[in-house]
Write a protein that holds these residues in place. Sequence first.
Motif, short mmCIF file in Angstrom:
data_model
loop_
_atom_site.label_atom_id
_atom_site.label_comp_id
_atom_site.label_asym_id
_atom_site.label_seq_id
_atom_site.Cartn_x
_atom_site.Cartn_y
_atom_site.Cartn_z
N GLU A 97 38.65 42.49 39.01
CA GLU A 97 39.82 43.15 38.45
C GLU A 97 41.05 42.26 38.48
O GLU A 97 41.85 42.26 37.53
N ALA A 98 41.23 41.50 39.56
CA ALA A 98 42.40 40.62 39.66
C ALA A 98 42.41 39.60 38.53
O ALA A 98 43.45 39.33 37.92
N ASP A 99 41.23 39.04 38.23
CA ASP A 99 41.14 38.08 37.13
C ASP A 99 41.48 38.73 35.79
O ASP A 99 42.14 38.14 34.95
N ARG A 100 41.01 39.97 35.60
CA ARG A 100 41.28 40.67 34.34
C ARG A 100 42.77 40.89 34.16
O ARG A 100 43.32 40.67 33.08
N ILE A 101 43.43 41.33 35.22
CA ILE A 101 44.86 41.62 35.13
C ILE A 101 45.64 40.35 34.83
O ILE A 101 46.49 40.33 33.92
N VAL A 102 45.36 39.28 35.57
CA VAL A 102 46.08 38.02 35.34
C VAL A 102 45.84 37.51 33.92
O VAL A 102 46.77 37.13 33.21
N GLY A 103 44.58 37.53 33.49
CA GLY A 103 44.24 37.03 32.17
C GLY A 103 44.93 37.79 31.05
O GLY A 103 45.49 37.21 30.13
N LEU A 104 44.91 39.12 31.13
CA LEU A 104 45.53 39.93 30.10
C LEU A 104 47.05 39.77 30.09
O LEU A 104 47.68 39.76 29.03
N GLU A 105 47.64 39.63 31.27
CA GLU A 105 49.09 39.44 31.32
C GLU A 105 49.48 38.07 30.77
O GLU A 105 50.60 37.89 30.26
N ALA A 108 45.43 37.02 27.22
CA ALA A 108 44.04 37.16 26.77
C ALA A 108 43.91 38.45 25.95
O ALA A 108 44.63 39.41 26.18
N ASP A 109 42.99 38.46 25.00
CA ASP A 109 42.80 39.63 24.16
C ASP A 109 41.78 40.60 24.73
O ASP A 109 41.84 41.80 24.46
N ASP A 110 40.83 40.08 25.48
CA ASP A 110 39.81 40.93 26.09
C ASP A 110 39.10 40.10 27.16
O ASP A 110 39.37 38.91 27.32
N TYR A 111 38.20 40.74 27.89
CA TYR A 111 37.48 40.04 28.95
C TYR A 111 36.06 40.59 29.04
O TYR A 111 35.76 41.69 28.57
N LEU A 112 35.19 39.79 29.63
CA LEU A 112 33.82 40.20 29.87
C LEU A 112 33.38 39.65 31.23
O LEU A 112 33.67 38.50 31.55
N PRO A 113 32.67 40.45 32.03
CA PRO A 113 32.06 39.89 33.24
C PRO A 113 30.89 39.01 32.82
O PRO A 113 30.30 39.20 31.76
#
Length: 245
Positions: A97-105, A108-113
């Motif tokens: 989750e931490a990676d997702r939050i940082v990336g989107l902020e 980034a447009d989207d993320y995938l595990p």
Amino acid sequence: MKDHSVRNPETTQGRPLLVIDDDKKLCALIHEYLAPHGWQVDIRHNGTDGLATALTSTYEAIILDVMMPGMDGFEVLKELRKTSNTPVLMLTAMGDEADRIVGLELGADDYLPKTFSSRELLARLRAVTRRSSTAVFSQDSSGDLVAGPLRINEESHSASLNEQPLDLTLLEFAILVSLMKSNGRVKSREDLLEDVSERRFDIFDRSIDVHISQLRKKLNDDPKQPTFITTIRGIGYRFEEGGHS
């Protein structure tokens, strides 16, 4: 410098895609799956080469790994967003989750595990490129911002939906304009609060959620099936293609 790009020999006119990931096996699998679906895949195995390639070539999308030795995915994305709006799909270890939050902020447009299925990868890739190729809002000759039935005029501070005036507070109006101008990207609560106010707010300040809720009511926007404002859980909000979602 050795060229690590991989291209589909049977799809010379495919949709250009850049994959930046140090996992060579995973990169090969991504190429193997996406090439038959019309993607022309370039691969770089480190952040430095990947960034240089992204800045000197044109791609419809970039798949970017977070964890890489040397220049990691966050650094690549931060530098990329200074000059480029190319859609970026980030790969995170175990969906951290931490990676997702940082990336989107960072943009980034989207993320995938990294446990993603090939079908999910293709679906996410199509989604981010579709959002990028379709204008979330347009600006007509009068200077109004228009998204489907929603129309905003910043100079007169007026808004209408289906040609009916919207009674928005100053803050609701500012939030709506900020979301529309985000060009389909996620806006964190902190970013929204800084956009609409001269004072800085605590990052945990949830007052923005109350204003979003009131704004949705005035837009007749169902949060479960949003037309305009989508909640990105734990992060913030994204403005969608008004009337077309």
